[in-house]
Design an enzyme around this catalytic site. Structure first.
Site, PDB file in Angstrom:
ATOM      1  N   LYS A 169       0.875  -1.170   0.000  1.00 38.52           N
ATOM      2  CA  LYS A 169       0.000   0.000   0.000  1.00 38.52           C
ATOM      3  C   LYS A 169       0.907   1.213   0.000  1.00 38.52           C
ATOM      4  O   LYS A 169       1.593   1.495   0.988  1.00 38.52           O
ATOM      5  CB  LYS A 169      -0.919   0.027   1.231  1.00 38.52           C
ATOM      6  CG  LYS A 169      -1.790   1.279   1.242  1.00 38.52           C
ATOM      7  CD  LYS A 169      -2.549   1.477   2.534  1.00 38.52           C
ATOM      8  CE  LYS A 169      -2.929   2.957   2.651  1.00 38.52           C
ATOM      9  NZ  LYS A 169      -3.586   3.265   3.924  1.00 38.52           N
ATOM     10  N   GLY A 194      -7.895   9.149   9.948  1.00 33.52           N
ATOM     11  CA  GLY A 194      -8.235   9.258  11.370  1.00 33.52           C
ATOM     12  C   GLY A 194      -9.275  10.318  11.691  1.00 33.52           C
ATOM     13  O   GLY A 194      -9.623  10.511  12.846  1.00 33.52           O
ATOM     14  N   ALA A 233      -9.498   5.579   4.291  1.00 28.37           N
ATOM     15  CA  ALA A 233      -9.359   6.735   5.182  1.00 28.37           C
ATOM     16  C   ALA A 233     -10.634   7.560   5.274  1.00 28.37           C
ATOM     17  O   ALA A 233     -11.305   7.813   4.281  1.00 28.37           O
ATOM     18  CB  ALA A 233      -8.205   7.634   4.788  1.00 28.37           C
ATOM     19  N   GLY A 234     -10.914   7.990   6.491  1.00 26.98           N
ATOM     20  CA  GLY A 234     -12.027   8.899   6.734  1.00 26.98           C
ATOM     21  C   GLY A 234     -13.282   8.237   7.270  1.00 26.98           C
ATOM     22  O   GLY A 234     -14.181   8.915   7.758  1.00 26.98           O
ATOM     23  N   ALA A 282      -9.240   1.618   9.796  1.00 22.16           N
ATOM     24  CA  ALA A 282      -8.547   1.173  11.010  1.00 22.16           C
ATOM     25  C   ALA A 282      -9.109   1.913  12.219  1.00 22.16           C
ATOM     26  O   ALA A 282      -9.770   1.330  13.074  1.00 22.16           O
ATOM     27  CB  ALA A 282      -7.046   1.405  10.897  1.00 22.16           C
ATOM     28  N   THR A 283      -8.846   3.240  12.245  1.00 20.34           N
ATOM     29  CA  THR A 283      -9.189   4.031  13.423  1.00 20.34           C
ATOM     30  C   THR A 283     -10.641   3.867  13.854  1.00 20.34           C
ATOM     31  O   THR A 283     -10.925   3.788  15.058  1.00 20.34           O
ATOM     32  CB  THR A 283      -8.930   5.524  13.138  1.00 20.34           C
ATOM     33  OG1 THR A 283      -7.655   5.643  12.520  1.00 20.34           O
ATOM     34  CG2 THR A 283      -8.925   6.330  14.420  1.00 20.34           C
TER      35      THR A 283
END
Lengths: 66, 251
Positions: free
Chosen positions: B96, B157, B183-184, B205-206
């Site tokens: 990635k 994040g 992301a987001g 992830a977050t």
């Protein structure tokens, strides 16, 4: 001679190999990769690659991220 | 559900997980299992002799394919070296690609990312680049030989969801490689929306690792990705300005 391993300056005997430098940090070799002066040193050549004075050794592994 | 195929490799799950932000490897392990993921990212960092346990052990035990990233790189040169180190350490040529422009926004740098992508493709890597929601760049990266494109929904994040769904749709329309929304994502509805817009997978992830109950949120994300994919395949009804009766109007 003086080399840098993961940012720390260290005094090591002349002729120290990449494999010996890795062993200073860890006994584990799987999941670990080494670069000397920003060039990857493949695992198969660690034992036969000697370090030179002022070499910058980076020993990396996978951590949580992304 | 239909399989996700990236670079000829098949995945049953369309939820790709990151591992950052989990308070412990135990919590991470539970969340990964609950998510049903088959592909999960790790970062490459200097080996810490004092560290106990490894994220790699968790992935290996759960039979999850490892996807190293180049997080923390600001230049193409750094990213290429990190990818090569990851290939050496982990025995995978998948990467990635992530080249960020500054620490405040963590937004991807398109110029450095494209440069690194070209070099890594030439070096035999399966390259999955993290990019802004830019249809033109996505197309150029596909032409350069990337195996997928990974546009952001919002900054890493931030949990702001998908700020420009229109651009994500444009990327999806033009792409013939998988589009992975990266992301987001803040909560399950964001992940479902990504799939409804036509994305092939979601990476997050977050949203899971920093949720109050990561395993429960992982379960929610798993369901949301599946629901969104099914809705996309089913084909939603058009939006209308006025009502359309679903029962006969004459008694």
């Amino acid at each position: 001679m003086r080399v840098t391993i993961n940012g720390d300056a260290r005094e090591v005997p002349d002729g120290t190999t990449v494999a010996q430098a890795v062993r200073i940090l860890t006994g584990v070799t799987t999941g670990v990769a080494v670069a000397v002066n920003d060039e990857v040193v493949t695992r198969g050549t660690w034992e036969t690659t000697p370090l030179r004075d002022s070499d910058r050794v980076e020993v990396l592994t996978a951590v949580q991220g992304g | 559900m239909d399989d996700l195929i990236i670079a000829g490799e098949k995945f049953t799950s369309r939820l790709i997980m990151g591992t950052g932000g989990a308070p412990s490897l135990e919590v991470l392990d539970q969340a990964l299992v609950a998510s049903g993921t088959e592909l999960t990212t790790v970062a490459m960092r200097r080996l810490d002799p004092a560290a106990r346990g490894s994220v790699l052990d968790v992935l290996r035990r759960r039979d999850i394919k490892v996807l190293p990233n180049t997080a923390g790189c600001f230049t193409a040169g750094d990213a290429v070296l990190t990818a090569r180190l990851a290939r050496e350490a982990l025995g995978t040529d998948w990467v990635k690609l992530e080249v960020i422009s500054d620490e405040r926004t963590l937004l991807p740098d398109p110029i450095e990312t494209f440069d690194a992508a070209e070099r890594l493709v030439a070096d035999g890597f399966v390259v999955l680049p993290y990019i802004g929601d830019d249809p033109a760049l996505a197309r150029r990266l596909e032409q350069a030989g990337c195996a997928a494109v990974m546009p952001l929904g919002a900054p890493i994040g931030s949990g702001l969801g998908i700020r420009n769904p229109h651009n994500i749709e444009l990327i999806v329309e033009a792409a013939s490689v998988p589009v992975i929304l990266d992301a987001g994502i803040g909560t399950a509805s964001d992940a479902a929306l990504a799939m409804e817009l036509g994305c092939d997978a979601v990476l997050l992830a977050t949203a899971v690792t920093r949720a109050q109950r990561p395993d429960l949120m992982a379960t929610a994300m798993r369901g949301a990705v599946q629901a969104g994919r099914l809705a996309r395949l089913a084909g939603r009804i058009p939006r209308r300005r006025y009502a359309e009766a679903s029962s006969p109007m004459t008694p």
